[in-house]
Write an enzyme that holds these catalytic residues in place. Structure first.
Site, PDB file in Angstrom:
ATOM      1  N   ASP A 197       0.866  -1.188   0.000  1.00  9.78           N
ATOM      2  CA  ASP A 197       0.000   0.000   0.000  1.00  9.78           C
ATOM      3  C   ASP A 197       0.901   1.236   0.000  1.00  9.78           C
ATOM      4  OD1 ASP A 197      -2.341   1.760   0.427  1.00  9.78           O
ATOM      5  OD2 ASP A 197      -3.341  -0.111   0.938  1.00  9.78           O
ATOM      6  N   HIS A 271      -3.023   3.124  -4.598  1.00  6.80           N
ATOM      7  CA  HIS A 271      -2.419   2.645  -3.340  1.00  6.80           C
ATOM      8  C   HIS A 271      -0.979   2.165  -3.551  1.00  6.80           C
ATOM      9  CE1 HIS A 271      -5.835   2.873  -0.510  1.00  6.80           C
ATOM     10  NE2 HIS A 271      -6.578   2.622  -1.552  1.00  6.80           N
ATOM     11  N   GLU A 348      -9.920   2.587  -5.108  1.00  7.96           N
ATOM     12  CA  GLU A 348      -9.579   3.983  -4.804  1.00  7.96           C
ATOM     13  C   GLU A 348      -8.388   4.507  -5.599  1.00  7.96           C
ATOM     14  OE1 GLU A 348     -11.056   4.193  -0.189  1.00  7.96           O
ATOM     15  OE2 GLU A 348      -9.095   3.310  -0.533  1.00  7.96           O
TER      16      GLU A 348
END
Ligand code: ACM
Length: 629
Positions: A197, A271, A348
């Site tokens: 991440d 990410h 995202e």
């Protein structure tokens, strides 16, 4: 005479009842029938298996029993023993791959299954049938009765997972194994390992050494995630860690012995700040000053799933070098993890830098793509091709549906259940893990007591979860999982606090037949498991003892309502700046609160003892809960 018979009758009932301890199994089996009496486990007991391939299971049981009983039981291949582990030669169709039967009588115990995974689960049930002291880490001198029962059990869903984020907080290998132990005892079978991440890349990739030389390390910061200062120029990155490939193999084997498949996650294209800090050329801006994020705020959230990343954290979908990079990563990941799935994230991803990038613009033109959002579809399809070439299947967060993905891709529904519904209707396999029921990073108790997180999820809500959405063909729902994001979780002990008791609830949601789920019964088993967890040294939240405090507006006044999740609690409160105890006002029905700068103080008791936290809410907070400005 009649009276004497009646008394004898009562006595007979009473003594039969006295022998039966409540069974307290989590997750609740498909079928349990109570027998008479119990088997007393002594040092003379034997563990016998009928097929050599089950030897490791028998040996693990011997070790497990030894810790608390002190008995070093003999295990051997054979057909008769006090504890017999029996693999069927003719499979019992109803039991499937993971089911088992467990029959205990005063003479001994037989666990039968089609496969070792079923025997393993029978043993987890057997451990829970023993007195709670079996969880002790030191020898306890006592009797070890196992009640006579007949259990038939098999899972409702094939995918019963828990996700652990090791990027936001790096958990050492030993902690990961402890996490896996807890999963196994609850009959979870998928460990979703969120390995990469923005805050850290945790898996060694030999062909790309900078991923862990640089990407696994960030500057040291303390305090609330999102409020932390950005790295300063030249500041050394000392916080972090990663798993070597040898570590990964060890954990994979450890999990396999516990019937757990690991689904590794490499989260792309968003990410990816840790990867970009290591190899800036993989991004659009190629900013060589990019650092691994220490948990600083770099995203502006506008609501409704719209946001802007102020630091670039997405891979560049128009650059062939990115796919060459991913091919290297997935070649090594595929070789390390024997399971069929690799999770590729997809969630995202901010595409603002793609929109400004000449390469991306040219790619969009070439592909006839009008919206930059749809470039994610192109990227995901390329990634799926890479995985297929390694013999692996793609699973991703529900954003992989945006821009289209092949029907073979499996979708993990997290933004509520709508992604799962849409995916199943398109013919995708689906794993359900909606924020609303399965996000175990959310606050589970009173928000002014527990460390703050942006959302709440109570145990009762977790337990109420039904994974098959209305109108969806159940064949597409593989199962579900709970997710533990670790932005605010600095230790394994606190991870346990966030997991339990909610992961106990989810184990039952994903294992037990829907008809067997009963909250009133579950909550009693939860309390029993608290005692077991104390003996095991496993942490959990006691939020079920705290009052759930709500206010609403009634004729311009505040109406206070309070309840607890645990049964039989008494709620005591004050609004006069005295400390509450079981001599102050007891809450029995909604209370109209007076005007003025009052402070509400609440504490819960049961059988004369305080059990909950002292909760203190000032007028401002009471107004806020009622929606009063
Ligand atoms: C997620 O929670 N971003 C999948």
């Amino acid at each position: 005479m009649k009276h004497i018979f009646f008394l004898l009758f009562l006595l007979a009932i009473y003594s039969a009842q006295a022998q039966i301890r409540p069974l307290n199994l989590i997750p609740q089996p498909v079928e349990v029938k109570l027998g008479n009496g119990s088997f007393n486990l002594t040092k003379a007991a034997t563990v016998v298996f009928n097929k050599t391939e089950s030897r490791y299971i028998a040996d693990a049981l011997v070790q497990r029993l030894k810790t608390a009983t002190g008995f070093m039981l003999k295990s051997s291949l054979g057909a008769k023993g006090s504890i017999l582990l029996k693999l069927n030669t003719v499979p019992d169709q109803q039991l499937g791959n993971e089911g088992y039967t467990l029959v205990s009588t005063p003479k001994g115990i037989t666990i039968t299954a089609n496969q070792n995974s079923g025997l393993f689960y029978g043993i987890q049930t057997l451990i829970q049938l023993l007195p709670k002291e079996i969880e002790s880490k030191v020898v306890v001198n006592m009797k070890w009765p196992i009640p006579a029962v007949s259990v038939k059990d098999y899972p409702r869903f094939a995918w019963r997972g828990l996700m652990l984020d090791v990027s936001r907080h790096f958990f050492v290998k030993q902690d990961v194994m402890k996490f896996i132990d807890e999963m196994a005892s609850l009959k979870f079978n998928v460990f979703h390992w969120h390995l990469t991440d923005d805050e850290g890349w945790r898996i060694q990739i030999n062909s790309l050494p900078k991923l862990t030389e640089i990407g696994a390390w960030r500057v040291q910061r303390y305090g609330h995630f999102g409020d932390r200062d950005h790295p300063k120029a030249g500041e050394p990155a000392t916080d972090g860690g990663f798993y070597t490939q040898a570590d990964i193999r060890e954990v994979v084997n450890y999990a396999a012995e516990r019937n757990i498949t690991i689904v590794p996650e490499i989260d792309v294209p968003g990410h990816s700040m840790a990867a970009i800090a290591s190899y800036p050329e993989l991004s659009c801006k190629k900013d060589t000053t990019t650092r691994v994020s220490p948990g600083s705020n770099f995203v502006d959230w506008y609501g409704n799933n719209t946001f802007r990343a102020n630091i670039e954290n997405a891979l560049n979908p128009s650059d062939e070098n990115v796919y060459a990079f991913l091919d290297k990563v997935f070649t090594e990941v595929a070789a390390l993890f024997p399971g069929q799935y690799i999770h590729v994230g997809g969630d995202e991803c901010y595409k603002g830098y793609w929109a400004e990038d000449e390469g991306c613009k040219a790619l969009m033109q070439k592909l006839g793509i009008r919206h930059v959002e749809d470039l994610q579809g192109y990227f995901m399809n390329r990634v799926e091709g890479i995985l297929k070439s390694k013999g692996k299947k793609l699973i991703g967060w529900d954003e992989i549906l945006d821009g289209g993905i092949s029907p073979e891709a499996t979708v993990m529904s997290w933004r509520g259940i709508k992604g799962g519904i849409e995916a199943a209707k398109l013919g995708h396999d689906v794993v359900m893990t909606p924020t609303t029921f399965a996000y175990l990073d959310y606050v589970q108790g009173e928000r002014t007591i527990d460390p703050p997180i942006y959302a709440s999820l109570r145990l009762k809500k977790c337990y109420s979860y039904e994974p098959i959405p209305d109108g969806v063909d159940p064949k597409y729902i593989l199962g579900g999982q709970g997710n533990l994001w670790t932005e605010q979780i600095p230790t394994l002990r606190y991870a346990q606090y966030m997991l339990f008791p909610r992961a106990w609830a989810l184990s039952e949601v994903y294992w037990s037949p829907k008809e067997n789920k009963k909250w009133d019964d579950f909550i009693l088993r939860v309390e029993n498991k608290f005692d077991r967890s104390d003996l095991a040294g496993v942490n959990y939240s006691k939020a079920i003892y705290d009052p759930i405090i709500k206010t609403s507006l009634q004729d311009g006044k505040l109406l206070l309502t309070m309840e607890t999740e645990a049964p039989g609690m008494e709620i005591y409160y004050t609004i006069d700046d005295a400390m509450p105890d079981n001599f102050t006002s007891m809450y029995t029905q909604p209370v109209v609160l007076p005007e003025g700068p009052i402070t509400l103080r609440v504490i819960t008791y049961r059988t004369g003892k305080p059990l909950g936290h002292l909760i203190t809410l000032k007028r401002e907070e009471l107004d806020k809960r009622a929606g009063k400005k």
